[in-house]
Design an enzyme around this catalytic site. Sequence first.
Site, PDB file in Angstrom:
ATOM      1  N   ASP A 249       0.837  -1.200   0.000  1.00 49.42           N
ATOM      2  CA  ASP A 249       0.000   0.000   0.000  1.00 49.42           C
ATOM      3  C   ASP A 249       0.875   1.254   0.000  1.00 49.42           C
ATOM      4  O   ASP A 249       0.366   2.377  -0.037  1.00 49.42           O
ATOM      5  CB  ASP A 249      -1.017  -0.016   1.147  1.00 49.42           C
ATOM      6  CG  ASP A 249      -0.364  -0.124   2.511  1.00 49.42           C
ATOM      7  OD1 ASP A 249       0.882  -0.190   2.586  1.00 49.42           O
ATOM      8  OD2 ASP A 249      -1.108  -0.131   3.520  1.00 49.42           O
TER       9      ASP A 249
ATOM     10  N   ASP B 166      -1.044  -6.075  -0.184  1.00 49.64           N
ATOM     11  CA  ASP B 166      -1.513  -5.469   1.069  1.00 49.64           C
ATOM     12  C   ASP B 166      -3.021  -5.294   1.070  1.00 49.64           C
ATOM     13  O   ASP B 166      -3.593  -4.774   0.094  1.00 49.64           O
ATOM     14  CB  ASP B 166      -0.885  -4.069   1.226  1.00 49.64           C
ATOM     15  CG  ASP B 166       0.393  -4.096   2.038  1.00 49.64           C
ATOM     16  OD1 ASP B 166       0.580  -5.029   2.839  1.00 49.64           O
ATOM     17  OD2 ASP B 166       1.208  -3.168   1.864  1.00 49.64           O
TER      18      ASP B 166
ATOM     19  N   LYS C 242      -1.324  -9.465   2.726  1.00 45.30           N
ATOM     20  CA  LYS C 242      -0.596  -9.028   3.927  1.00 45.30           C
ATOM     21  C   LYS C 242      -1.477  -8.090   4.732  1.00 45.30           C
ATOM     22  O   LYS C 242      -2.164  -7.233   4.151  1.00 45.30           O
ATOM     23  CB  LYS C 242       0.721  -8.336   3.532  1.00 45.30           C
ATOM     24  CG  LYS C 242       1.472  -7.750   4.724  1.00 45.30           C
ATOM     25  CD  LYS C 242       2.938  -7.434   4.419  1.00 45.30           C
ATOM     26  CE  LYS C 242       3.196  -6.122   3.731  1.00 45.30           C
ATOM     27  NZ  LYS C 242       2.724  -4.922   4.470  1.00 45.30           N
TER      28      LYS C 242
ATOM     29  N   GLU D 129      -1.535  -5.659   8.476  1.00 46.47           N
ATOM     30  CA  GLU D 129      -0.750  -5.075   9.563  1.00 46.47           C
ATOM     31  C   GLU D 129      -1.420  -5.363  10.906  1.00 46.47           C
ATOM     32  O   GLU D 129      -2.644  -5.208  11.029  1.00 46.47           O
ATOM     33  CB  GLU D 129      -0.631  -3.556   9.365  1.00 46.47           C
ATOM     34  CG  GLU D 129       0.156  -3.174   8.128  1.00 46.47           C
ATOM     35  CD  GLU D 129       0.340  -1.663   7.975  1.00 46.47           C
ATOM     36  OE1 GLU D 129      -0.071  -0.901   8.882  1.00 46.47           O
ATOM     37  OE2 GLU D 129       0.891  -1.252   6.946  1.00 46.47           O
TER      38      GLU D 129
ATOM     39  N   GLU E  74       9.146  -4.378  10.400  1.00 48.41           N
ATOM     40  CA  GLU E  74       9.566  -3.076   9.861  1.00 48.41           C
ATOM     41  C   GLU E  74      10.118  -2.195  10.966  1.00 48.41           C
ATOM     42  O   GLU E  74       9.454  -1.962  11.991  1.00 48.41           O
ATOM     43  CB  GLU E  74       8.374  -2.389   9.156  1.00 48.41           C
ATOM     44  CG  GLU E  74       8.758  -1.032   8.572  1.00 48.41           C
ATOM     45  CD  GLU E  74       7.763  -0.462   7.575  1.00 48.41           C
ATOM     46  OE1 GLU E  74       6.777  -1.143   7.230  1.00 48.41           O
ATOM     47  OE2 GLU E  74       7.984   0.692   7.145  1.00 48.41           O
TER      48      GLU E  74
HETATM   49  O1  KIV Z   1       3.579  -1.120   1.635  1.00 48.38           O
HETATM   50  C1  KIV Z   1       4.758  -1.513   1.647  1.00 48.38           C
HETATM   51  O2  KIV Z   1       5.553  -1.242   0.745  1.00 48.38           O
HETATM   52  C2  KIV Z   1       5.194  -2.312   2.781  1.00 48.38           C
HETATM   53  C3  KIV Z   1       6.658  -2.569   2.920  1.00 48.38           C
HETATM   54  C4  KIV Z   1       7.353  -1.358   3.359  1.00 48.38           C
HETATM   55  C5  KIV Z   1       6.935  -3.722   3.805  1.00 48.38           C
HETATM   56  O3  KIV Z   1       4.395  -2.720   3.572  1.00 48.38           O
END
Ligand code: KIV
Length: 271
Positions: free
Chosen positions: A51, A90, A120, A122, A189
């Site tokens: 994202d 994401d 993914k 968070e 991260e």
């Molecule tokens: O959105 C993204 O690019 C990420 C990475 C920084 C791990 O989540």
Amino acid sequence: MSVNKEIRRVTTNTFQEMKERGEKIAMLTSYDFSTATIVDDGGIDAILVGDSASNVMAGHETTLPITLDQMIYHASSVVRAAKRALVVVDLPFGSYQGNSKEALSSAIRIMKESGAHAVKLEGGAEIRESVERIITAGIPVMGHLGLTPQSIYKFGTYTVRAKEEAEAEKLRNDVQVLQQAGCFSIVLEKIPAMLAREVTASLKIPTIGIGAGADCDGQVLVVNDMFGLTKGFKPRFLRQYLNLYEEMKNAVGRYVQDVKDKDFPNEKEQY
Ligand code: KIV
């Protein structure tokens, strides 16, 4: 260790095998077909349709504004390019935090409409139910802990997370919760390298670090940053492999000059 191009398609099982044999996992983000073609051809193991597209593609200050439809657009462009890499997408802010039913329907939309291979999310213990529900539907989930940019207004800054013992302890617990919930991998991260090393050693599943030191099982960078496309962005954890901003700007300057000078197109460049 060189790139193992024998692997026809990297899968979540490949991730596990790589951790077990101590082979590092190389991951980069991509958001469009052309870049993902180069990244895949370069031998990357996994592509994250992050994202961070909200920042580097759309120019927003945070990752919060990007929508599920926009993520699906980026992801489907990347999937068409990726012949070898595992493609992880994401779930954007607002598409899974409400409840596990919402999380599952967002994950299903991503898988169905983009053809990606995993999603993914968070967060830790607070998203356990959503992670379990998505995995039960057959969708692989990558976790993301430490600095989680969708919570930037809670943190207030993009500085290193989990330096204090209480936050480090929560992270130690969260990685175990995500592993037990069935995540195939976890992004760490911007956390201290010592903590990343400790939690990586405590897990059976691989960790992928960004600003989390050398002992994670793999590394991820935002491709625009490692190509040097993002003007003025040079955090300590970033290794910039090119200075494409300057190179591309110079190319534009040369093109402008050629047009003004009536040098382009020449005889060979016309019909
Ligand atoms: O959105 C993204 O690019 C990420 C990475 C920084 C791990 O989540």
